[in-house]
Design a protein around this motif. Structure first.
Motif, PDB file in Angstrom:
ATOM      1  N   ASP A 115      91.054 -39.399  25.424  1.00  0.00           N
ATOM      2  CA  ASP A 115      89.608 -39.627  25.551  1.00  0.00           C
ATOM      3  C   ASP A 115      88.876 -38.979  24.378  1.00  0.00           C
ATOM      4  OD1 ASP A 115      89.420 -40.784  28.398  1.00  0.00           O
ATOM      5  OD2 ASP A 115      90.712 -39.028  28.621  1.00  0.00           O
ATOM      6  N   ILE A 116      89.474 -37.886  23.868  1.00  0.00           N
ATOM      7  CA  ILE A 116      88.847 -37.147  22.766  1.00  0.00           C
ATOM      8  C   ILE A 116      89.934 -36.818  21.732  1.00  0.00           C
ATOM      9  CG2 ILE A 116      87.540 -35.078  22.122  1.00  0.00           C
ATOM     10  CD1 ILE A 116      86.635 -34.898  25.109  1.00  0.00           C
ATOM     11  N   VAL A 117      89.661 -37.209  20.485  1.00  0.00           N
ATOM     12  CA  VAL A 117      90.609 -36.937  19.389  1.00  0.00           C
ATOM     13  C   VAL A 117      89.899 -35.998  18.404  1.00  0.00           C
ATOM     14  CG1 VAL A 117      91.968 -37.973  17.520  1.00  0.00           C
ATOM     15  CG2 VAL A 117      91.628 -39.249  19.656  1.00  0.00           C
ATOM     16  N   ILE A 118      90.522 -34.852  18.141  1.00  0.00           N
ATOM     17  CA  ILE A 118      89.902 -33.867  17.241  1.00  0.00           C
ATOM     18  C   ILE A 118      90.633 -33.893  15.911  1.00  0.00           C
ATOM     19  CG2 ILE A 118      89.274 -31.431  16.950  1.00  0.00           C
ATOM     20  CD1 ILE A 118      89.433 -31.146  20.035  1.00  0.00           C
ATOM     21  N   VAL A 119      89.907 -34.243  14.850  1.00  0.00           N
ATOM     22  CA  VAL A 119      90.501 -34.284  13.499  1.00  0.00           C
ATOM     23  C   VAL A 119      89.651 -33.413  12.568  1.00  0.00           C
ATOM     24  CG1 VAL A 119      91.870 -36.427  13.489  1.00  0.00           C
ATOM     25  CG2 VAL A 119      89.419 -36.592  13.198  1.00  0.00           C
ATOM     26  N   CYS A 120      89.656 -32.118  12.819  1.00  0.00           N
ATOM     27  CA  CYS A 120      88.809 -31.209  12.042  1.00  0.00           C
ATOM     28  C   CYS A 120      89.634 -30.494  10.976  1.00  0.00           C
ATOM     29  CB  CYS A 120      88.153 -30.196  12.978  1.00  0.00           C
ATOM     30  SG  CYS A 120      86.989 -30.982  14.108  1.00  0.00           S
ATOM     31  N   GLY A 121      89.055 -30.399   9.776  1.00  0.00           N
ATOM     32  CA  GLY A 121      89.741 -29.705   8.690  1.00  0.00           C
ATOM     33  C   GLY A 121      90.845 -30.530   8.050  1.00  0.00           C
ATOM     34  N   ILE A 122      90.784 -31.833   8.213  1.00  0.00           N
ATOM     35  CA  ILE A 122      91.843 -32.706   7.662  1.00  0.00           C
ATOM     36  C   ILE A 122      91.331 -33.568   6.510  1.00  0.00           C
ATOM     37  CG2 ILE A 122      93.485 -34.562   8.179  1.00  0.00           C
ATOM     38  CD1 ILE A 122      93.656 -33.563  11.022  1.00  0.00           C
ATOM     39  N   SER A 147      86.925 -43.996  23.262  1.00  0.00           N
ATOM     40  CA  SER A 147      87.368 -42.632  22.898  1.00  0.00           C
ATOM     41  C   SER A 147      86.424 -42.024  21.869  1.00  0.00           C
ATOM     42  CB  SER A 147      88.766 -42.664  22.271  1.00  0.00           C
ATOM     43  OG  SER A 147      89.721 -43.117  23.172  1.00  0.00           O
ATOM     44  N   PHE A 148      86.275 -40.710  21.962  1.00  0.00           N
ATOM     45  CA  PHE A 148      85.470 -39.974  20.981  1.00  0.00           C
ATOM     46  C   PHE A 148      86.394 -39.386  19.912  1.00  0.00           C
ATOM     47  CE2 PHE A 148      82.926 -39.708  24.865  1.00  0.00           C
ATOM     48  CZ  PHE A 148      81.671 -40.048  24.389  1.00  0.00           C
ATOM     49  N   VAL A 149      85.939 -39.413  18.666  1.00  0.00           N
ATOM     50  CA  VAL A 149      86.656 -38.744  17.579  1.00  0.00           C
ATOM     51  C   VAL A 149      85.693 -37.732  16.957  1.00  0.00           C
ATOM     52  CG1 VAL A 149      87.802 -39.018  15.350  1.00  0.00           C
ATOM     53  CG2 VAL A 149      88.072 -40.783  17.088  1.00  0.00           C
ATOM     54  N   ILE A 150      86.140 -36.496  16.849  1.00  0.00           N
ATOM     55  CA  ILE A 150      85.299 -35.429  16.281  1.00  0.00           C
ATOM     56  C   ILE A 150      85.937 -34.963  14.988  1.00  0.00           C
ATOM     57  CG2 ILE A 150      84.418 -33.080  16.699  1.00  0.00           C
ATOM     58  CD1 ILE A 150      84.625 -34.004  19.784  1.00  0.00           C
ATOM     59  N   GLU A 176      78.806 -44.393  15.278  1.00  0.00           N
ATOM     60  CA  GLU A 176      78.433 -42.983  15.138  1.00  0.00           C
ATOM     61  C   GLU A 176      77.589 -42.545  16.342  1.00  0.00           C
ATOM     62  OE1 GLU A 176      77.673 -41.342  11.182  1.00  0.00           O
ATOM     63  OE2 GLU A 176      75.719 -40.774  11.962  1.00  0.00           O
ATOM     64  N   VAL A 177      78.018 -41.479  16.986  1.00  0.00           N
ATOM     65  CA  VAL A 177      77.255 -40.928  18.111  1.00  0.00           C
ATOM     66  C   VAL A 177      76.294 -39.873  17.577  1.00  0.00           C
ATOM     67  CG1 VAL A 177      77.433 -39.697  20.315  1.00  0.00           C
ATOM     68  CG2 VAL A 177      79.208 -41.350  19.661  1.00  0.00           C
ATOM     69  N   MET A 187      78.581 -29.009   4.646  1.00  0.00           N
ATOM     70  CA  MET A 187      79.678 -29.311   5.578  1.00  0.00           C
ATOM     71  C   MET A 187      79.177 -30.289   6.614  1.00  0.00           C
ATOM     72  SD  MET A 187      82.795 -28.869   6.742  1.00  0.00           S
ATOM     73  CE  MET A 187      83.474 -27.468   5.874  1.00  0.00           C
ATOM     74  N   GLY A 188      79.799 -31.461   6.658  1.00  0.00           N
ATOM     75  CA  GLY A 188      79.403 -32.474   7.627  1.00  0.00           C
ATOM     76  C   GLY A 188      80.305 -32.416   8.858  1.00  0.00           C
ATOM     77  N   VAL A 189      79.682 -32.612  10.031  1.00  0.00           N
ATOM     78  CA  VAL A 189      80.445 -32.679  11.280  1.00  0.00           C
ATOM     79  C   VAL A 189      79.968 -33.933  12.014  1.00  0.00           C
ATOM     80  CG1 VAL A 189      81.132 -31.463  13.389  1.00  0.00           C
ATOM     81  CG2 VAL A 189      80.393 -30.138  11.393  1.00  0.00           C
ATOM     82  N   GLY A 190      80.927 -34.742  12.454  1.00  0.00           N
ATOM     83  CA  GLY A 190      80.543 -35.987  13.104  1.00  0.00           C
ATOM     84  C   GLY A 190      81.288 -36.228  14.399  1.00  0.00           C
ATOM     85  N   ILE A 191      80.658 -37.066  15.239  1.00  0.00           N
ATOM     86  CA  ILE A 191      81.342 -37.564  16.439  1.00  0.00           C
ATOM     87  C   ILE A 191      81.135 -39.068  16.492  1.00  0.00           C
ATOM     88  CG2 ILE A 191      79.384 -36.774  17.886  1.00  0.00           C
ATOM     89  CD1 ILE A 191      81.474 -36.595  20.234  1.00  0.00           C
ATOM     90  N   HIS A 192      82.242 -39.779  16.554  1.00  0.00           N
ATOM     91  CA  HIS A 192      82.213 -41.235  16.586  1.00  0.00           C
ATOM     92  C   HIS A 192      82.880 -41.730  17.862  1.00  0.00           C
ATOM     93  CE1 HIS A 192      81.002 -41.118  12.397  1.00  0.00           C
ATOM     94  NE2 HIS A 192      80.839 -42.428  12.423  1.00  0.00           N
ATOM     95  N   ARG A 193      82.545 -42.953  18.217  1.00  0.00           N
ATOM     96  CA  ARG A 193      83.129 -43.557  19.420  1.00  0.00           C
ATOM     97  C   ARG A 193      83.830 -44.840  19.014  1.00  0.00           C
ATOM     98  NH1 ARG A 193      80.540 -43.398  25.436  1.00  0.00           N
ATOM     99  NH2 ARG A 193      82.603 -42.987  26.269  1.00  0.00           N
TER     100      ARG A 193
END
Ligand SMILES: C[S@@+](CC[C@H](N)C(=O)[O-])C[C@H]1O[C@@H](n2cnc3c(N)ncnc32)[C@H](O)[C@@H]1O
Length: 224
Positions: A115-122, A147-150, A176-177, A187-193
């Motif tokens: 439901d949630i995929v975290i791809v931070c620092g990649i 699903s959300f991707v952060i 884009e949510v 530094m950009g931070v995003g959450i997409h669906r």
């Protein structure tokens, strides 16, 4: 300058940019949990570090007991630190930490669709835009409709790399949510669906290549 990824995590103690990035990531994880249907919420975290983004969120979220997650991290010290934190939070039956290669699809078998995929620092550690596109286009193997991707992406040399990331997501059927910059502005931070249908995960597929020596920190910003 940190010598390896374990030392890199010490920057969280001193760097306002990373501290605010973490705060925004945790807000996004929290809002994705809030928006999830009743019942089990599946999370995967790629190149998870010591898992502080997810663990910190769960420590104060009322639906923590609904979350089942798999975190994948190559560095053995970070893995140990994360595993110990999971244990002391009493979440060992729900959160599975794998000391392994996050680029290999086999490490997500049994944990997806998430439901949630975290791809931070990649994204700042990919060789070029083609590799960024490959990773984002492979996310449907871990996801399902809704699903959300952060994600996070640093800027450097005056280049707003997160603009490219947002465009690639748009072109790959993600909506884009929310998107925010840290107050440092770089530094950009995003959450997409994800709007499409998930794809069946095959084993031993390479989802992306994380650039550089896995044990050495190097400050790359090569995605255009
Ligand atoms: C910039 S850090 C981000 C850590 C964490 N996601 C965060 O935002 O705090 C990148 C992480 O990727 C890990 N890493 C690099 N290559 C990897 C691979 N092939 N599989 C799993 N983890 C990897 C590093 O050890 C490091 O912890």
């Amino acid at each position: 300058m940190p010598k390896n990824w374990f030392e890199w995590h010490d920057l969280y103690k001193t760097e306002p940019k990373l501290q605010q990035r973490l705060q925004i990531v945790q807000e996004y994880i929290s809002s994705a949990i809030d928006a999830s249907s009743p019942g089990i919420i599946r999370v995967v975290s790629l190149c998870a570090g010591d898992g502080r983004d997810l663990l910190g969120t769960l420590s104060r979220h009322p639906r923590a007991k609904d979350v089942y997650a798999r975190l994948v991290e190559l560095n053995p010290q970070l893995y140990e630190q994360g595993r110990a934190a999971i244990e002391s939070a009493g979440l060992s039956t729900q959160l599975e930490f794998i000391n392994g290669d996050a680029t290999n699809s086999s490490n997500y078998i049994g944990a997806v669709p998430a439901d949630i995929v975290i791809v931070c620092g990649i994204f700042g550690n990919l060789s070029d835009e083609a590799e960024l596109k490959r990773l984002i286009r492979n996310l449907p193997f871990l996801s399902k409709k809704g699903s959300f991707v952060i994600w996070t992406r640093g800027h450097s040399n005056g280049i707003a790399y997160s603009d490219t990331v947002r465009k690639v997501f748009r072109d790959a059927d993600f909506e884009e949510v929310s998107f925010r910059l840290t107050f440092t502005g770089d530094m950009g931070v995003g959450i997409h669906r994800y709007l499409g249908e998930g794809l069946p995960l095959l084993k031993d597929q390479q989802l992306f290549v994380f650039s550089g020596d896995p044990d050495k920190y190097r400050n790359v910003s090569v995605v255009h």
